[in-house]
Design an enzyme around this catalytic site. Structure first.
Site, mmCIF file in Angstrom:
data_model
loop_
_atom_site.group_PDB
_atom_site.id
_atom_site.type_symbol
_atom_site.label_atom_id
_atom_site.label_comp_id
_atom_site.label_asym_id
_atom_site.label_seq_id
_atom_site.Cartn_x
_atom_site.Cartn_y
_atom_site.Cartn_z
ATOM 1 N N ASP A 113 0.854 -1.192 0.000
ATOM 2 C CA ASP A 113 0.000 0.000 0.000
ATOM 3 C C ASP A 113 0.888 1.240 0.000
ATOM 4 O O ASP A 113 1.935 1.261 0.658
ATOM 5 C CB ASP A 113 -0.870 0.045 1.258
ATOM 6 C CG ASP A 113 -1.968 -1.001 1.270
ATOM 7 O OD1 ASP A 113 -1.910 -1.943 0.454
ATOM 8 O OD2 ASP A 113 -2.880 -0.883 2.106
ATOM 9 N N HIS A 169 4.994 -7.330 -0.156
ATOM 10 C CA HIS A 169 4.743 -8.663 -0.687
ATOM 11 C C HIS A 169 5.412 -8.872 -2.045
ATOM 12 O O HIS A 169 5.737 -7.917 -2.747
ATOM 13 C CB HIS A 169 3.236 -8.876 -0.823
ATOM 14 C CG HIS A 169 2.494 -8.815 0.478
ATOM 15 N ND1 HIS A 169 1.956 -9.926 1.086
ATOM 16 C CD2 HIS A 169 2.208 -7.764 1.304
ATOM 17 C CE1 HIS A 169 1.358 -9.569 2.214
ATOM 18 N NE2 HIS A 169 1.507 -8.259 2.374
ATOM 19 N N SER A 256 8.129 4.628 5.137
ATOM 20 C CA SER A 256 9.171 3.798 4.539
ATOM 21 C C SER A 256 8.969 3.732 3.033
ATOM 22 O O SER A 256 7.965 4.211 2.511
ATOM 23 C CB SER A 256 9.135 2.391 5.134
ATOM 24 O OG SER A 256 8.919 2.428 6.533
#
Length: 295
Positions: A113, A169, A256
């Site tokens: 995201d 992911h 991040s």
């Protein structure tokens, strides 16, 4: 003010920034910049804050954070009462159905995201970071021979702000090599900071690994730390079979960045993302969302 492109509405939204006043003061005032260079960018500062976020005392921050940033807890595996500390909440897992994965092997998905930028025809000596700030790809990965393999390739920069889901992911089936760690500082990765600190990504703590994907070639999969990110946690097992959508790792508290580098003629990024990147705007995406295709 940070404006980004919303694919769902085909319009621009304003990002609600956690700690915006603090960020503006730190990166825009002489006193703030002095404090940044002396203390805030150092590992010690992030470790102190990380220590606090790992303690039960920090639990009382959770409800306010959820309310202030309207985080949908119905998507999470756990309820607020299940979290022992703020970092438990920050690194929360989502229900599988919250982030469906496109099974089509030709579809490139977002690894997480956040807000994404895309650049094709990569110039190794001048990769655009954000707001027109450039850096050297050679300096970023500190491996000249590897860098040359990605000349004229494609770069995707996914910025995760503190309000985002903070697990990242894999974008395809394949295998991933061991992680290479590069020491550095802990500057914020917010656009406010990126516009003030030249070559910020090359100065921050970062990690990368070569992901041997089945459909998109060998991908450099990099994570960049930031202020208050106590740790970048890798949860994958190197050199074992990986499936599209499998978790690679997560960041503890702080904003991040995940950066992906693809070799030439391996992927085609969706036009809306490319066009917005050319205009200087990030595009909002979620993990598993299609962002391109195999070339």
């Amino acid at each position: 003010m940070i404006k980004y492109y919303n694919r769902k509405t085909n319009d621009y939204d304003i990002e609600k920034v956690a700690g915006e006043k603090y960020l503006n003061w730190t990166y825009s005032s002489p006193m703030g910049m002095n404090l940044l260079e002396i203390f805030i960018k150092k590992k010690f500062f992030s470790k102190i804050y990380g220590f606090y976020c790992d303690r039960r005392l920090s639990h009382n921050k959770i409800d306010k954070f959820i309310n202030d940033f309207q985080i949908d807890m119905s998507l999470c595996e756990n309820q607020t009462s299940d979290f022992k500390c703020f970092n438990d909440f920050f690194t929360r897992k989502l229900k599988k159905e919250a982030r469906p994965i496109k099974a089509d092997k030709n579809i490139l998905i977002s690894p997480g995201d956040g807000k994404i930028l895309a650049y094709k025809n990569l110039n190794l000596n001048s990769v655009t970071e954000v707001k027109g700030i450039n850096y050297s790809f050679y300096e970023l990965i500190n491996n000249d021979s590897l860098a040359k393999e990605y000349d004229n390739g494609t770069c995707l920069i996914l910025r995760l702000c503190p309000t985002d889901y903070h697990r990242f992911h894999f974008i395809d089936n394949g295998t991933c090599e061991n992680t290479i760690k590069l020491d550095g500082f802990y500057y914020s990765v917010n656009p406010i900071a990126l516009s003030k600190i030249p070559s910020l990504f090359c100065k921050n703590k970062r990690e990368y690994a070569i992901f041997h994907s089945e459909n998109f070639g060998d991908v450099i999969f990099m994570e960049v730390g930031a202020t208050c990110v106590g740790s970048i946690i890798q949860t994958y097992k190197p050199n074992t079979k990986i499936f599209k959508g499998d978790e690679k790792g997560y960041f503890k508290f702080g904003g991040s960045t995940v950066i992906l580098f693809f070799k030439e003629n391996t992927i085609k990024v969706d036009n809306d993302i490319l066009n917005q990147s050319k205009l200087g705007y990030e595009t909002s995406v979620i993990m598993g969302e299609p962002i391109g295709s195999k070339k």
